[in-house]
Every structure is written in structure tokens, then in C-alpha cells.
Design a protein around this motif. Sequence first.
Motif, PDB file in Angstrom:
ATOM      1  N   UNK A 178       0.797  -1.226   0.000  1.00 55.90           N
ATOM      2  CA  UNK A 178       0.000   0.000   0.000  1.00 55.90           C
ATOM      3  C   UNK A 178       0.832   1.280   0.000  1.00 55.90           C
ATOM      4  N   UNK A 179       2.095   1.198   0.440  1.00 56.44           N
ATOM      5  CA  UNK A 179       2.952   2.381   0.408  1.00 56.44           C
ATOM      6  C   UNK A 179       3.853   2.400  -0.819  1.00 56.44           C
ATOM      7  N   UNK A 180       3.847   1.306  -1.560  1.00 55.44           N
ATOM      8  CA  UNK A 180       4.601   1.265  -2.803  1.00 55.44           C
ATOM      9  C   UNK A 180       3.795   1.864  -3.949  1.00 55.44           C
ATOM     10  N   UNK A 185      -2.152  -7.552  -7.300  1.00 49.73           N
ATOM     11  CA  UNK A 185      -2.342  -8.935  -6.885  1.00 49.73           C
ATOM     12  C   UNK A 185      -2.559  -9.787  -8.129  1.00 49.73           C
ATOM     13  N   UNK A 186      -2.030 -10.986  -8.100  1.00 49.07           N
ATOM     14  CA  UNK A 186      -2.364 -11.980  -9.115  1.00 49.07           C
ATOM     15  C   UNK A 186      -3.250 -13.011  -8.435  1.00 49.07           C
ATOM     16  N   UNK A 196      -4.986  -7.903 -10.617  1.00 56.14           N
ATOM     17  CA  UNK A 196      -5.779  -6.864  -9.958  1.00 56.14           C
ATOM     18  C   UNK A 196      -4.836  -5.730  -9.571  1.00 56.14           C
ATOM     19  N   UNK A 197      -4.986  -4.565 -10.212  1.00 52.08           N
ATOM     20  CA  UNK A 197      -4.137  -3.418  -9.904  1.00 52.08           C
ATOM     21  C   UNK A 197      -4.662  -2.683  -8.670  1.00 52.08           C
ATOM     22  N   UNK A 198      -3.719  -2.201  -7.855  1.00 52.38           N
ATOM     23  CA  UNK A 198      -4.062  -1.469  -6.637  1.00 52.38           C
ATOM     24  C   UNK A 198      -3.739   0.009  -6.868  1.00 52.38           C
TER      25      UNK A 198
END
Length: 438
Positions: A178-180, A185-186, A196-198
Motif C-alpha cells: 500500500x505504500x509502494x 495482486x495476481x 488486480x491493480x491497486x
Amino acid sequence: MEILIMAGQLILGLSILVGLHEWGHMAAAKLFGMRVEKYFIGFPPKIFSFHRGETEYGIGAIPLGGFVKISGMIDESMDMSTINQEPQPWEFRSKPAWQRLIVMLGGIIVNVIVGIIIFIAIAYQEGDRFLSSTEVNKNGIVAGELAQEIGLKTGDKIVRVNGKPFDDFSQVISSDVFLGSNSSYTVSRDGKEIEIDIPNNFIEKLSDPDEKRNFIRAREPFTIGEIIPGMPAAKAGIKEGDKVVSINGKPVEFFHQLQDELQKLKGKPTSLVVQRGAEQKTLPIKVSEDGTLGFYPKSLLNYTTTEYTFGEAVQVGTENAFAVVYNNIKGFGKIFRGEVSASKALSGPIGIARLFGGVWDWSRFWELTGLLSMVLAFMNALPIPALDGGHAVILSYEIISGRKPSDKFLENAQKVGMVLLLGLMAFAIFNDVWKVVF
């Protein structure tokens, strides 16, 4: 009662950390022969105090800080009564710059040491207990509302984080994610792998502790664990070891399914079917007004436990302590890059109290106190006038250049710093209230 418990944990944690922080300044000052006039935990008005030697020790009524008053030092008290007089041998301003620098860094050093000790103790005492990716992916995840927003679904199996396999399920919601930037996620869904892009600003939405807790969970099969006396489960005759088969006619396999149904049945009578040994029993039960039955679930997933020797705990605890500082730096980076708004990222006393929660859990208390100790050290090290870091920058300049800034400059710098700090504190408190109300 929950509010009182939250407030009590916050006050105790801050009192310990602030007391030790200010003790660091005082101990260094006394070591170099400086006169310490006051040492207080909490801000005025004064509750009580006593004198020992030259120092007045006391407790203030506002438990959100503390202070030491060192003779001849321009600090938050803004006492200028001696500024135009000749420096006395016992005063802060009469000592060499390197001694004054150590005094200003004393609180930060103590907070770092305390934070490291707490994290080492936790690692040695509790070790590490986690769910492996293999164990979680037996049944997949429960996707909360925020997880669904980015495309995750209940039942998904997360196989890679940022393109890499993982062992510990906690890595799925770690600071690296979350800080990157450009995290992903795959997931395996219906035999296919999906990316799934964050969003880079997604951590804003996880600022609420409840949202973060419910973001992604493992789908856990369970049996009835400890039963709370006087609650619906105890009154209905549910026993430890029972396995819930259905509620209100709806089949139940995982704990989140039971929770979802209970939220629909708040305060209502219903029926619960449990498997007890070789037979099934149907039990009439009334759900509590908050949508619970009054028992602790016993997960049927296998948790992995790692125990550390003292030497290993020293390494792990130290790494965990400094990870707090590293994560704060990354968090500030996101704010400065405009990826996260300050109003979402920053919390004041109310936000911190909510982290402690409404149940007094000593393990969680010490974990958060250790974290706050490292945060307090980091924040005080920022090069802002009126903070220890601001004083340290000015003293470092004096040591390097050999020129001491004028007392007038120091006075004005302190005033600017105090305005900034008071403004930041007001913003943080207002921001907390806004989040709670709206």
C-alpha cells in the motif's frame, strides 16, 4: 465503556513514551551539569508536583504530551526572562554545542531504544504466528467492500503479490503493497489467473482501522470456541466444539457467512443448527442487538508458528522497529507526491485511540506502544523549529560553521515552529472529528 478503554490505553501509552522521551532530555542535561527546572508529564494545569533537588517533578491535566524546562534554553515555554543576561555556568546556552546537541537528541535516542526493546520483547515472547499462502488458498479469501472495489471477489485465491509468490498471508496487506507504487495482486479465479491493480492512493481508504481489518480475510471453517457467559450462545445451550451447520435455514461453512447472516438478524429470534458429535441439534436463539451470539470462533485452518531465540528476536525486533520509520518515510513520500491526501493519511489522538480498540489487549497495547515510540522519534527528528530535529539542525550548523545563531533568531525560529506545530495539531484533531462524524 469502549471509549473509556480506548482513551485509557492512549493516555497510558503516551504517558509512558512522553515520560521516557522527556527523561532522555533531562538525563543528558543533568549529565552535562545543566540545571533542569521542571520535568512534567502532561501539560498545565498542574495536578500535583514535588521538588527533588533543583527540579520540580509533576503531572499535568492534559495528558497529550510533556516537557522539561532546562535553564537558559529557548523552548516551547518561550521564557525570555534571562535572554539578555550573562549566561550562567549551569545554563543550556553556556555549554558547548556538542553537549547541547546530545541534550536535544536525548529524547529521540530514548524513544528509539524503547521502541526496539518493545519489539524485541514481543518477538521473543510471542514469536510469529501466521497463515501460509497454501493454507489460505485452500478456501480463498473473503473480499470486503474495498477489496471488491478494486476487483477482488470472495473465493479468489491470491497467488502472487507484486508479481512475487508469498509465504505469509500478512504480506498481502503489508506496507510494501500500500505504500509502494503500481502494486498488484495476481489471483486465481475459476481456473484463470487475473491481475488486480491497486491504485496508488488506495491507502487513503484503509485509514479506518475497521476498513483495513475487513479488507481481505481468509475464508475460515470453524467450530465454536470459548462461550461468553450470559450471552445468547450460552443461553441457547451452545457448547464449545459445536460446528454450526446453518442459521435461519441458510447453510454455514465459513465464519464470515455466519457473521453476514447475523447482521441481518440483529435482535431477532431465529434457529441455529449445530453438529454435536454424531447428531445435529436445532437450537432456538435470539441474536443480540449488535449482531453477535457471544462466542469466540476456533479456526480450523492451520496456523504456522515460529519461535525465536533471544539472538533471533534481537534481529527480528530491531528490523520491525526500524520498519516503522521506513514506512513513515514512504508515507510522507506519497503525501508529497500527491498520491495520498494529508487529511486521509494523518491522524490525531482520536485516530490513534481507535487503533488501540475498545478491548484491553496487553499484547496489542505493547505492539502499538512500540510503534508509537518509533513514530514519536521519527516525528521529533523532523527539521522543524520547536521540534528536537529543528534544534539539532541549528546546533549542527553551529558545530560545522563555528558561529552561533543569535538569540533573536532562535526566539523567532521557536515562534514559527510553535505556530506550525499548533496548526498541525489543530488540523489533526479536527480531521479526526471529521472522520468520526462524517
